[in-house]
Design a protein around this motif. Sequence first.
Motif, PDB file in Angstrom:
ATOM      1  N   ASP A  36       0.833  -1.200   0.000  1.00 20.88           N
ATOM      2  CA  ASP A  36       0.000   0.000   0.000  1.00 20.88           C
ATOM      3  C   ASP A  36       0.870   1.252   0.000  1.00 20.88           C
ATOM      4  N   TRP A  37       0.281   2.350  -0.441  1.00 20.34           N
ATOM      5  CA  TRP A  37       0.944   3.650  -0.461  1.00 20.34           C
ATOM      6  C   TRP A  37       0.365   4.497   0.673  1.00 20.34           C
ATOM      7  N   TYR A  38       1.178   5.355   1.258  1.00 21.67           N
ATOM      8  CA  TYR A  38       0.744   6.228   2.345  1.00 21.67           C
ATOM      9  C   TYR A  38       1.302   7.631   2.123  1.00 21.67           C
ATOM     10  N   LYS A  39       0.577   8.625   2.653  1.00 26.24           N
ATOM     11  CA  LYS A  39       1.110   9.986   2.695  1.00 26.24           C
ATOM     12  C   LYS A  39       1.890  10.115   3.991  1.00 26.24           C
ATOM     13  N   TRP A  40       3.103  10.642   3.870  1.00 30.31           N
ATOM     14  CA  TRP A  40       3.969  10.850   5.009  1.00 30.31           C
ATOM     15  C   TRP A  40       4.196  12.346   5.190  1.00 30.31           C
ATOM     16  N   ARG A  41       4.060  12.858   6.417  1.00 29.93           N
ATOM     17  CA  ARG A  41       4.208  14.282   6.715  1.00 29.93           C
ATOM     18  C   ARG A  41       5.514  14.497   7.490  1.00 29.93           C
ATOM     19  N   SER A  42       6.265  15.508   7.046  1.00 27.94           N
ATOM     20  CA  SER A  42       7.525  15.846   7.704  1.00 27.94           C
ATOM     21  C   SER A  42       7.259  16.412   9.097  1.00 27.94           C
ATOM     22  N   ILE A  44       9.443  18.307  10.513  1.00 26.32           N
ATOM     23  CA  ILE A  44      10.181  19.568  10.537  1.00 26.32           C
ATOM     24  C   ILE A  44       9.524  20.621   9.648  1.00 26.32           C
ATOM     25  N   GLU A  45       9.186  20.243   8.429  1.00 23.40           N
ATOM     26  CA  GLU A  45       8.600  21.178   7.462  1.00 23.40           C
ATOM     27  C   GLU A  45       7.141  20.805   7.220  1.00 23.40           C
ATOM     28  N   ALA A  46       6.418  21.656   6.549  1.00 21.25           N
ATOM     29  CA  ALA A  46       5.019  21.394   6.214  1.00 21.25           C
ATOM     30  C   ALA A  46       4.932  20.724   4.840  1.00 21.25           C
ATOM     31  N   THR A  47       5.649  19.618   4.668  1.00 16.46           N
ATOM     32  CA  THR A  47       5.636  18.918   3.390  1.00 16.46           C
ATOM     33  C   THR A  47       5.125  17.498   3.574  1.00 16.46           C
ATOM     34  N   GLU A  48       4.535  16.973   2.495  1.00 19.03           N
ATOM     35  CA  GLU A  48       4.055  15.598   2.480  1.00 19.03           C
ATOM     36  C   GLU A  48       4.594  14.899   1.246  1.00 19.03           C
ATOM     37  N   VAL A  49       4.864  13.607   1.391  1.00 19.08           N
ATOM     38  CA  VAL A  49       5.277  12.783   0.259  1.00 19.08           C
ATOM     39  C   VAL A  49       4.431  11.514   0.268  1.00 19.08           C
ATOM     40  N   CYS A  50       4.340  10.885  -0.897  1.00 22.65           N
ATOM     41  CA  CYS A  50       3.621   9.629  -1.041  1.00 22.65           C
ATOM     42  C   CYS A  50       4.660   8.523  -1.221  1.00 22.65           C
ATOM     43  N   TYR A  66      -3.398   3.993   0.227  1.00 25.28           N
ATOM     44  CA  TYR A  66      -3.831   4.363  -1.115  1.00 25.28           C
ATOM     45  C   TYR A  66      -3.464   3.252  -2.097  1.00 25.28           C
ATOM     46  N   LYS A  67      -4.160   3.226  -3.228  1.00 25.29           N
ATOM     47  CA  LYS A  67      -3.897   2.230  -4.275  1.00 25.29           C
ATOM     48  C   LYS A  67      -2.772   2.659  -5.215  1.00 25.29           C
ATOM     49  N   ASP A  68      -2.565   3.971  -5.345  1.00 26.97           N
ATOM     50  CA  ASP A  68      -1.674   4.494  -6.382  1.00 26.97           C
ATOM     51  C   ASP A  68      -0.507   5.285  -5.801  1.00 26.97           C
ATOM     52  N   ALA A  69       0.507   5.497  -6.634  1.00 29.04           N
ATOM     53  CA  ALA A  69       1.728   6.188  -6.219  1.00 29.04           C
ATOM     54  C   ALA A  69       1.551   7.699  -6.091  1.00 29.04           C
ATOM     55  N   GLN A  70       0.403   8.220  -6.479  1.00 21.98           N
ATOM     56  CA  GLN A  70       0.133   9.648  -6.312  1.00 21.98           C
ATOM     57  C   GLN A  70      -0.661   9.916  -5.033  1.00 21.98           C
ATOM     58  N   CYS A  71      -1.027   8.842  -4.316  1.00 23.17           N
ATOM     59  CA  CYS A  71      -1.837   8.937  -3.091  1.00 23.17           C
ATOM     60  C   CYS A  71      -3.142   9.687  -3.355  1.00 23.17           C
ATOM     61  N   ILE A  72      -3.846   9.263  -4.417  1.00 24.63           N
ATOM     62  CA  ILE A  72      -5.128   9.875  -4.764  1.00 24.63           C
ATOM     63  C   ILE A  72      -6.273   8.899  -4.485  1.00 24.63           C
ATOM     64  N   LYS A  73      -6.154   7.669  -4.953  1.00 25.85           N
ATOM     65  CA  LYS A  73      -7.227   6.677  -4.828  1.00 25.85           C
ATOM     66  C   LYS A  73      -7.090   5.912  -3.516  1.00 25.85           C
ATOM     67  N   LEU A  74      -7.976   6.218  -2.554  1.00 26.33           N
ATOM     68  CA  LEU A  74      -7.946   5.494  -1.289  1.00 26.33           C
ATOM     69  C   LEU A  74      -8.307   4.039  -1.480  1.00 26.33           C
ATOM     70  N   LYS A  75      -7.658   3.187  -0.737  1.00 30.17           N
ATOM     71  CA  LYS A  75      -7.942   1.760  -0.777  1.00 30.17           C
ATOM     72  C   LYS A  75      -9.145   1.509   0.139  1.00 30.17           C
ATOM     73  N   LEU A  76     -10.186   0.908  -0.399  1.00 34.02           N
ATOM     74  CA  LEU A  76     -11.401   0.667   0.367  1.00 34.02           C
ATOM     75  C   LEU A  76     -11.229  -0.500   1.317  1.00 34.02           C
ATOM     76  N   GLY A  77     -11.986  -0.455   2.414  1.00 35.57           N
ATOM     77  CA  GLY A  77     -11.974  -1.556   3.367  1.00 35.57           C
ATOM     78  C   GLY A  77     -10.803  -1.541   4.311  1.00 35.57           C
ATOM     79  N   GLN A  78     -10.103  -0.461   4.408  1.00 36.02           N
ATOM     80  CA  GLN A  78      -8.937  -0.377   5.301  1.00 36.02           C
ATOM     81  C   GLN A  78      -9.237   0.549   6.456  1.00 36.02           C
TER      82      GLN A  78
END
Length: 78
Positions: A36-42, A44-50, A66-78
């Motif tokens: 799975d893919w996740y958004k990660w928040r720094s 130290i800074e106000a930045t996020e990465v997938c 998320y299902k995708d590498a852009q962290c757009i499509k949430l994975k259902l049932g999680q």
Amino acid sequence: MTMKNAVKNSMRKVCNLSVILLFLPIPIATSAAPADWYKWRSKIEATEVCSQTSPGEGWDKASGPYKDAQCIKLKLGQ
């Protein structure tokens, strides 16, 4: 049973076992799903990465999975 037949039977058993062990991992490998893919928040800074894994110690998991590498499509049932 002669010694020759005993050796043949032993070799046959070893060959059969080898074939079984060779094909044993196939069902496990075919059932594997991508991570799975996740958004990660720094921290130290106000930045996020997938990413599929944490970028390091200075990051907290913000959302997902998320299902995708852009962290757009949430994975259902999680």
